[in-house]
Design a protein around this motif. Sequence first.
Motif, PDB file in Angstrom:
ATOM      1  N   LEU A   7       0.832  -1.192   0.000  1.00 24.57           N
ATOM      2  CA  LEU A   7       0.000   0.000   0.000  1.00 24.57           C
ATOM      3  C   LEU A   7       0.871   1.247   0.000  1.00 24.57           C
ATOM      4  O   LEU A   7       0.427   2.314  -0.389  1.00 24.57           O
ATOM      5  N   ALA A   8       2.073   1.132   0.511  1.00 31.29           N
ATOM      6  CA  ALA A   8       2.988   2.256   0.526  1.00 31.29           C
ATOM      7  C   ALA A   8       4.379   1.733   0.362  1.00 31.29           C
ATOM      8  O   ALA A   8       4.661   0.629   0.746  1.00 31.29           O
ATOM      9  N   ALA A   9       5.271   2.555  -0.232  1.00 34.07           N
ATOM     10  CA  ALA A   9       6.625   2.094  -0.486  1.00 34.07           C
ATOM     11  C   ALA A   9       7.608   3.103   0.033  1.00 34.07           C
ATOM     12  O   ALA A   9       7.380   4.281   0.005  1.00 34.07           O
ATOM     13  N   ILE A  10       8.750   2.601   0.498  1.00 31.71           N
ATOM     14  CA  ILE A  10       9.851   3.471   0.884  1.00 31.71           C
ATOM     15  C   ILE A  10      11.064   2.979   0.136  1.00 31.71           C
ATOM     16  O   ILE A  10      11.412   1.818   0.216  1.00 31.71           O
ATOM     17  N   THR A  11      11.690   3.871  -0.614  1.00 32.60           N
ATOM     18  CA  THR A  11      12.761   3.459  -1.501  1.00 32.60           C
ATOM     19  C   THR A  11      14.042   4.182  -1.128  1.00 32.60           C
ATOM     20  O   THR A  11      14.031   5.344  -0.805  1.00 32.60           O
ATOM     21  N   ALA A  12      15.173   3.504  -1.193  1.00 28.81           N
ATOM     22  CA  ALA A  12      16.468   4.145  -0.987  1.00 28.81           C
ATOM     23  C   ALA A  12      17.283   3.944  -2.231  1.00 28.81           C
ATOM     24  O   ALA A  12      17.382   2.866  -2.749  1.00 28.81           O
ATOM     25  N   ILE A  13      17.874   4.994  -2.731  1.00 25.37           N
ATOM     26  CA  ILE A  13      18.672   4.899  -3.934  1.00 25.37           C
ATOM     27  C   ILE A  13      20.107   5.255  -3.583  1.00 25.37           C
ATOM     28  O   ILE A  13      20.458   6.404  -3.379  1.00 25.37           O
ATOM     29  N   ALA A  14      20.961   4.226  -3.552  1.00 27.20           N
ATOM     30  CA  ALA A  14      22.406   4.379  -3.414  1.00 27.20           C
ATOM     31  C   ALA A  14      22.807   5.395  -2.361  1.00 27.20           C
ATOM     32  O   ALA A  14      23.499   6.361  -2.620  1.00 27.20           O
ATOM     33  N   GLY A  15      22.329   5.192  -1.150  1.00 25.66           N
ATOM     34  CA  GLY A  15      22.811   6.009  -0.052  1.00 25.66           C
ATOM     35  C   GLY A  15      21.879   7.137   0.336  1.00 25.66           C
ATOM     36  O   GLY A  15      22.134   7.838   1.292  1.00 25.66           O
ATOM     37  N   CYS A  16      20.813   7.359  -0.437  1.00 23.97           N
ATOM     38  CA  CYS A  16      19.861   8.415  -0.098  1.00 23.97           C
ATOM     39  C   CYS A  16      18.524   7.782   0.227  1.00 23.97           C
ATOM     40  O   CYS A  16      17.859   7.244  -0.642  1.00 23.97           O
ATOM     41  N   VAL A  17      18.101   7.853   1.475  1.00 19.33           N
ATOM     42  CA  VAL A  17      16.837   7.247   1.891  1.00 19.33           C
ATOM     43  C   VAL A  17      15.736   8.257   1.670  1.00 19.33           C
ATOM     44  O   VAL A  17      15.825   9.387   2.112  1.00 19.33           O
ATOM     45  N   ALA A  18      14.668   7.832   0.975  1.00 19.23           N
ATOM     46  CA  ALA A  18      13.600   8.776   0.638  1.00 19.23           C
ATOM     47  C   ALA A  18      12.256   8.101   0.754  1.00 19.23           C
ATOM     48  O   ALA A  18      12.068   6.993   0.294  1.00 19.23           O
ATOM     49  N   ALA A  19      11.299   8.785   1.362  1.00 19.81           N
ATOM     50  CA  ALA A  19       9.942   8.265   1.443  1.00 19.81           C
ATOM     51  C   ALA A  19       9.219   8.584   0.155  1.00 19.81           C
ATOM     52  O   ALA A  19       9.336   9.671  -0.392  1.00 19.81           O
ATOM     53  N   VAL A  20       8.435   7.613  -0.338  1.00 15.35           N
ATOM     54  CA  VAL A  20       7.707   7.780  -1.583  1.00 15.35           C
ATOM     55  C   VAL A  20       6.219   7.831  -1.281  1.00 15.35           C
ATOM     56  O   VAL A  20       5.630   6.826  -0.931  1.00 15.35           O
ATOM     57  N   PRO A  21       5.577   8.980  -1.404  1.00 19.24           N
ATOM     58  CA  PRO A  21       4.153   9.058  -1.109  1.00 19.24           C
ATOM     59  C   PRO A  21       3.334   8.482  -2.255  1.00 19.24           C
ATOM     60  O   PRO A  21       3.432   8.941  -3.384  1.00 19.24           O
ATOM     61  N   ILE A  22       2.513   7.458  -1.989  1.00 20.13           N
ATOM     62  CA  ILE A  22       1.731   6.880  -3.071  1.00 20.13           C
ATOM     63  C   ILE A  22       0.243   6.836  -2.768  1.00 20.13           C
ATOM     64  O   ILE A  22      -0.531   6.453  -3.629  1.00 20.13           O
ATOM     65  N   ASP A  23      -0.170   7.219  -1.582  1.00 18.51           N
ATOM     66  CA  ASP A  23      -1.591   7.194  -1.261  1.00 18.51           C
ATOM     67  C   ASP A  23      -2.304   8.341  -1.985  1.00 18.51           C
ATOM     68  O   ASP A  23      -1.899   9.488  -1.896  1.00 18.51           O
ATOM     69  N   ARG A  24      -3.374   8.017  -2.721  1.00 20.32           N
ATOM     70  CA  ARG A  24      -4.126   9.013  -3.472  1.00 20.32           C
ATOM     71  C   ARG A  24      -5.622   8.790  -3.242  1.00 20.32           C
ATOM     72  O   ARG A  24      -6.043   7.692  -2.906  1.00 20.32           O
ATOM     73  N   PRO A  25      -6.445   9.811  -3.470  1.00 20.60           N
ATOM     74  CA  PRO A  25      -7.881   9.622  -3.366  1.00 20.60           C
ATOM     75  C   PRO A  25      -8.377   8.599  -4.382  1.00 20.60           C
ATOM     76  O   PRO A  25      -7.802   8.441  -5.454  1.00 20.60           O
ATOM     77  N   SER A  26      -9.448   7.909  -4.061  1.00 20.25           N
ATOM     78  CA  SER A  26     -10.031   6.942  -4.972  1.00 20.25           C
ATOM     79  C   SER A  26     -10.436   7.633  -6.269  1.00 20.25           C
ATOM     80  O   SER A  26     -11.033   8.712  -6.262  1.00 20.25           O
ATOM     81  N   GLY A  27     -10.096   7.014  -7.395  1.00 22.90           N
ATOM     82  CA  GLY A  27     -10.455   7.577  -8.684  1.00 22.90           C
ATOM     83  C   GLY A  27      -9.467   8.603  -9.204  1.00 22.90           C
ATOM     84  O   GLY A  27      -9.652   9.160 -10.285  1.00 22.90           O
ATOM     85  N   TYR A  28      -8.406   8.865  -8.463  1.00 28.19           N
ATOM     86  CA  TYR A  28      -7.393   9.826  -8.896  1.00 28.19           C
ATOM     87  C   TYR A  28      -6.742   9.375 -10.195  1.00 28.19           C
ATOM     88  O   TYR A  28      -6.422   8.207 -10.376  1.00 28.19           O
ATOM     89  N   THR A  29      -6.560  10.293 -11.124  1.00 27.35           N
ATOM     90  CA  THR A  29      -5.849  10.004 -12.363  1.00 27.35           C
ATOM     91  C   THR A  29      -4.574  10.828 -12.398  1.00 27.35           C
ATOM     92  O   THR A  29      -4.618  12.063 -12.394  1.00 27.35           O
ATOM     93  N   ALA A  30      -3.429  10.165 -12.419  1.00 24.06           N
ATOM     94  CA  ALA A  30      -2.153  10.857 -12.365  1.00 24.06           C
ATOM     95  C   ALA A  30      -1.838  11.464 -13.729  1.00 24.06           C
ATOM     96  O   ALA A  30      -1.903  10.777 -14.745  1.00 24.06           O
ATOM     97  N   PRO A  31      -1.504  12.746 -13.792  1.00 26.67           N
ATOM     98  CA  PRO A  31      -1.145  13.359 -15.073  1.00 26.67           C
ATOM     99  C   PRO A  31       0.193  12.826 -15.561  1.00 26.67           C
ATOM    100  O   PRO A  31       1.080  12.500 -14.774  1.00 26.67           O
ATOM    101  N   SER A  32       0.347  12.734 -16.874  1.00 24.28           N
ATOM    102  CA  SER A  32       1.594  12.255 -17.451  1.00 24.28           C
ATOM    103  C   SER A  32       2.537  13.415 -17.712  1.00 24.28           C
ATOM    104  O   SER A  32       2.132  14.453 -18.243  1.00 24.28           O
ATOM    105  N   GLU A  33       3.794  13.234 -17.348  1.00 22.58           N
ATOM    106  CA  GLU A  33       4.828  14.218 -17.644  1.00 22.58           C
ATOM    107  C   GLU A  33       5.675  13.791 -18.839  1.00 22.58           C
ATOM    108  O   GLU A  33       6.646  14.445 -19.188  1.00 22.58           O
ATOM    109  N   LEU A  34       5.305  12.686 -19.471  1.00 26.67           N
ATOM    110  CA  LEU A  34       6.125  12.103 -20.529  1.00 26.67           C
ATOM    111  C   LEU A  34       6.074  12.941 -21.799  1.00 26.67           C
ATOM    112  O   LEU A  34       5.014  13.394 -22.221  1.00 26.67           O
ATOM    113  N   ASP A  35       7.228  13.112 -22.431  1.00 25.10           N
ATOM    114  CA  ASP A  35       7.334  13.858 -23.685  1.00 25.10           C
ATOM    115  C   ASP A  35       8.042  13.007 -24.741  1.00 25.10           C
ATOM    116  O   ASP A  35       8.693  13.535 -25.631  1.00 25.10           O
ATOM    117  N   SER A  36       7.946  11.681 -24.600  1.00 21.52           N
ATOM    118  CA  SER A  36       8.516  10.753 -25.571  1.00 21.52           C
ATOM    119  C   SER A  36       7.514   9.624 -25.777  1.00 21.52           C
ATOM    120  O   SER A  36       6.371   9.720 -25.352  1.00 21.52           O
TER     121      SER A  36
END
Length: 324
Positions: A7-36
């Motif tokens: 339900l939630a993830a915490i990720t560390a990338i090569a020495g930097c510990v960072a919390a990843v917020p993934i909880d969203r309201p039901s029905g939320y649609t994440a906008p795309s930032e992709l340009d490829s």
Amino acid sequence: MRALIALAAITAIAGCVAAVPIDRPSGYTAPSELDSCRVDLPQDWKDELARNSTEVGSHEKVTVVGANEKADVTLVKTTRNRTTELVLRDSTKRQQVMAVQDDAQLVGVEFDGRWVTFSTTPSPSDRTPTTYAWDSRNDGAPVRIGDSGAVVHNGKAAWSDSKGVHVYDLARKKDRIVGQGKEPVFLGDAVLWLQDGKFRAETALPDQLKNARPGGSAASDGRTVVWTQGDALHAWREGWTEPRELAVIKTASRTEGIVFPRVSGDFVSWQSGSSYVTDIRSGATMHTTDDAYWLEVHGGALTQQGGRVAAAAALSSLSALPAC
């Protein structure tokens, strides 16, 4: 074996510990930032995730945070009743790696098929890490190896701190400092790291990486190294004549850019406000939008995080993403 994830993830990338917020309201649609090149989630991916899914209880959080190359051995992190437990599972046995109580955190888990490295922090507000290594063959107690999140490959761990870039032989319990910098990654048995906007190495740096200008994030599965460069995600593996641009986000994006890249085989997962998976072969990227679930590669597994359903699928069972 039915795979469990988060339900939630915490990720560390090569020495930097960072919390990843993934909880969203039901029905939320994440906008795309992709340009490829963007493609939809393939039906066989949906089918594989559905076949290997389970509902997660309302009072627990379950995450697959590591997997071996075949995805038949997984590391699962479970939080319930104020206890967080890290467990190695396969079809026949269950091995507890560590459990922490109350607000203490287990973060930055990495797995090379034998060795596990991970960090603990006292609480969400105090993210000072203590990093451990655990040998799944011996099934003993975890051993403290440092104070900064590590990556692990073929029996060696690497991390960076104020003293420099460390390479630790887990079997021999020997630590050495190979240079100054951050974000160490393994390419074969060699260690690369970032320093002053360039790749550095203890031995000869591959010619194809000498002109690379990596930003703040890099990752590797031992065969392929990926990194951020401006608004783009790049990759290189042995046999390529030059690095390749895999994906690009919109220049005017208000997000933090491309962060938390992870690579396994021919797939790279990364984040920019929401989650993306790029196929190295075609250069196509799949963006998650439905109900704010997130996809991420761990070893040989593609894991789904978010909502009340937990799922994971073997990468070897997934079709390639088609080119645009």
